[in-house]
Design a protein around this motif. Structure first.
Motif, PDB file in Angstrom:
ATOM      1  N   ASP A   3    -184.923 -20.297 -39.739  1.00 52.57           N
ATOM      2  CA  ASP A   3    -184.792 -20.851 -38.500  1.00 52.57           C
ATOM      3  C   ASP A   3    -186.195 -20.728 -37.857  1.00 52.57           C
ATOM      4  N   ARG A  49    -183.085 -28.400 -33.971  1.00 46.54           N
ATOM      5  CA  ARG A  49    -181.699 -27.853 -33.383  1.00 46.54           C
ATOM      6  C   ARG A  49    -181.706 -26.351 -33.824  1.00 46.54           C
ATOM      7  N   GLU A  50    -181.306 -25.495 -32.502  1.00 47.91           N
ATOM      8  CA  GLU A  50    -181.335 -24.131 -32.824  1.00 47.91           C
ATOM      9  C   GLU A  50    -182.234 -23.613 -33.671  1.00 47.91           C
ATOM     10  N   LYS A  51    -183.505 -24.159 -33.525  1.00 48.84           N
ATOM     11  CA  LYS A  51    -184.437 -23.300 -34.316  1.00 48.84           C
ATOM     12  C   LYS A  51    -185.506 -22.704 -33.132  1.00 48.84           C
ATOM     13  N   ASP A  52    -186.353 -21.726 -33.825  1.00 45.98           N
ATOM     14  CA  ASP A  52    -187.210 -21.024 -33.089  1.00 45.98           C
ATOM     15  C   ASP A  52    -188.577 -21.626 -33.242  1.00 45.98           C
ATOM     16  N   SER A  81    -182.908 -30.099 -28.689  1.00 42.80           N
ATOM     17  CA  SER A  81    -181.912 -28.631 -28.717  1.00 42.80           C
ATOM     18  C   SER A  81    -182.526 -27.655 -29.610  1.00 42.80           C
ATOM     19  N   LYS A  83    -183.914 -24.021 -30.080  1.00 42.65           N
ATOM     20  CA  LYS A  83    -183.226 -22.752 -29.401  1.00 42.65           C
ATOM     21  C   LYS A  83    -184.346 -21.979 -28.461  1.00 42.65           C
ATOM     22  N   ARG A  84    -185.750 -21.782 -28.849  1.00 40.19           N
ATOM     23  CA  ARG A  84    -186.643 -21.441 -27.868  1.00 40.19           C
ATOM     24  C   ARG A  84    -188.037 -22.073 -28.726  1.00 40.19           C
TER      25      ARG A  84
END
Length: 394
Positions: A3, A49-52, A81, A83-84
């Motif tokens: 991620d 999506r939902e990755k750093d 989307s 994550k950060r």
């Protein structure tokens, strides 16, 4: 690493690839192009999506275009989307603009070591109106404090808050940079800003490559970098020297072509041009010593080339110059080539391949900072402390 995605902007693609190589990951795929009217278009080809996400973009080259590209890429990742999103800016743009307006015929255009007589400042009087067109260029003259002869101080737009707000509004959750010109710049942000220091890498270079480094003299080219240079000198047990730059205001009466106007002007002492003269003074002993100039950036290269000239005139045998960010705008590279600097060492926080080809490897050396950024990214991604890098580097 799970991620984690690292995207490279168009300013420093080689550094982004080196960071990914140290992290043993594949760089994120992004397509950046411009329309015929100059607008920037970004296409993110990897799923975030939902990755750093970490985006590497430095403040060099076409600074404004690169900064807009960074903002669009941050916004695109947040919209998709992520994550950060962390903006990695090895050289932070807009962090070194002067607080005062540029002084007419002064500042970096003055000759170092030039001796001038300081004239008393004339009493403040209402500005005289001259009907001669030759006097129109006097309306913009200011002194060393940014004031004209009427006492009005010119106002300069403070861009720190604007740049910070643009990054935060685009969606950046964190910023990472190296050797900020002014560390107080971090105060403009409401998000975390990691300011990595290159001091450990500079110390290691001096120990490994400067002969008899214990006998060398660490020199700060101006008072602003004294804290950085003294920290390195104390850590290595070396001597320290400082170059103090004194700025004095010189008031010169106006001479206008017409004899009648010239006579009238000479009777009115309030009509004059205000120029600024710089003189440099070395505090410390460098005779027959190897000197190591330490600075955070080299843009027009006036400061470090004048410092090197003064050190040679006072007996320095060899001059190293260690600079974090080598910009070399304008004729900066030509000044370095004609200067008394024997060897200049910088980093790849900005692209340096063309500069290396111009100066040659014997006089110009580039240190790799990709390992430092890669380790910082790894620690942030894993939720580990980054403070170890401040003291020990990587």
């Amino acid at each position: 690493m799970r991620d984690l995605l690292v995207f490279g902007g168009s300013s420093v693609p080689a550094l982004a690839k080196a960071i990914c190589r140290n992290l043993t990951i594949v760089p994120g795929e992004v397509d950046s192009k411009k329309f015929s009217n100059g607008e920037t278009s970004i296409t993110v080809k990897d799923s975030v999506r939902e990755k750093d996400v970490f985006i590497v973009q430095s403040g060099c080259g076409e600074v404004n275009d690169n900064f807009i590209e960074l903002l669009i890429l941050i916004s695109a990742c947040k919209t998709a989307s992520a994550k950060r999103v962390t903006a990695v800016l090895p050289f932070f743009p807009y962090s070194r603009q002067p607080e005062n307006p540029k002084v007419l015929m002064g500042g970096d255009n003055a000759i170092a070591g030039e001796e001038e007589i300081s004239l008393p400042k004339p009493a403040l009087r209402p500005r005289a109106i001259l009907t001669n067109a030759a006097a129109t260029n006097l309306l913009g003259a200011v002194d060393g404090y940014g004031k004209d002869d009427s006492g009005y101080k010119q106002w300069v737009s403070p861009n720190g808050t604007l740049i910070a707000n643009l990054l935060m509004n685009a969606g950046a959750d964190r910023c990472m940079t190296m050797d900020l010109h002014d560390p107080q710049f971090q105060g403009f942000f409401d998000i975390l800003v990691d300011n990595l220091y290159l001091m450990p890498l500079f110390k290691r270079y001096i120990i490994d490559y400067v002969p008899n480094y214990k006998d060398c003299v660490i020199v700060s080219p101006d008072s602003g970098g004294a804290k950085r240079a003294t920290a390195i000198a104390d850590a290595l047990g070396c001597r320290f020297a400082l170059i103090h730059k004194e700025r004095r205001t010189k008031v010169t009466p106006v001479t206008i072509g017409s004899p009648i106007l010239s006579a009238s002007v000479s009777m009115n002492s309030s009509i004059s041009t205000t120029t600024q003269v710089n003189s440099s003074m070395l505090v410390g002993d460098v005779k027959d010593k190897v000197c190591v100039l330490i600075d955070d950036l080299a843009d027009t290269c006036n400061t470090i080339t004048r410092a090197a000239k003064l050190l040679k005139e006072t007996g320095a045998s060899y001059i190293y110059c260690l600079v974090t960010h080598a910009i070399f705008s304008g004729d900066g590279l030509e000044k370095i080539e004609a200067s008394d600097i024997d060897k200049l060492i910088t980093t790849n926080s900005l692209p340096q391949l063309d500069h290396m080809n111009e100066l040659g490897s014997d006089r110009f050396e580039v240190l790799d900072v990709s390992r430092i950024f890669a380790e910082a990214i790894r620690r942030i991604h894993n939720g580990e402390s980054v403070s170890m890098l401040f003291d020990h580097g990587w």
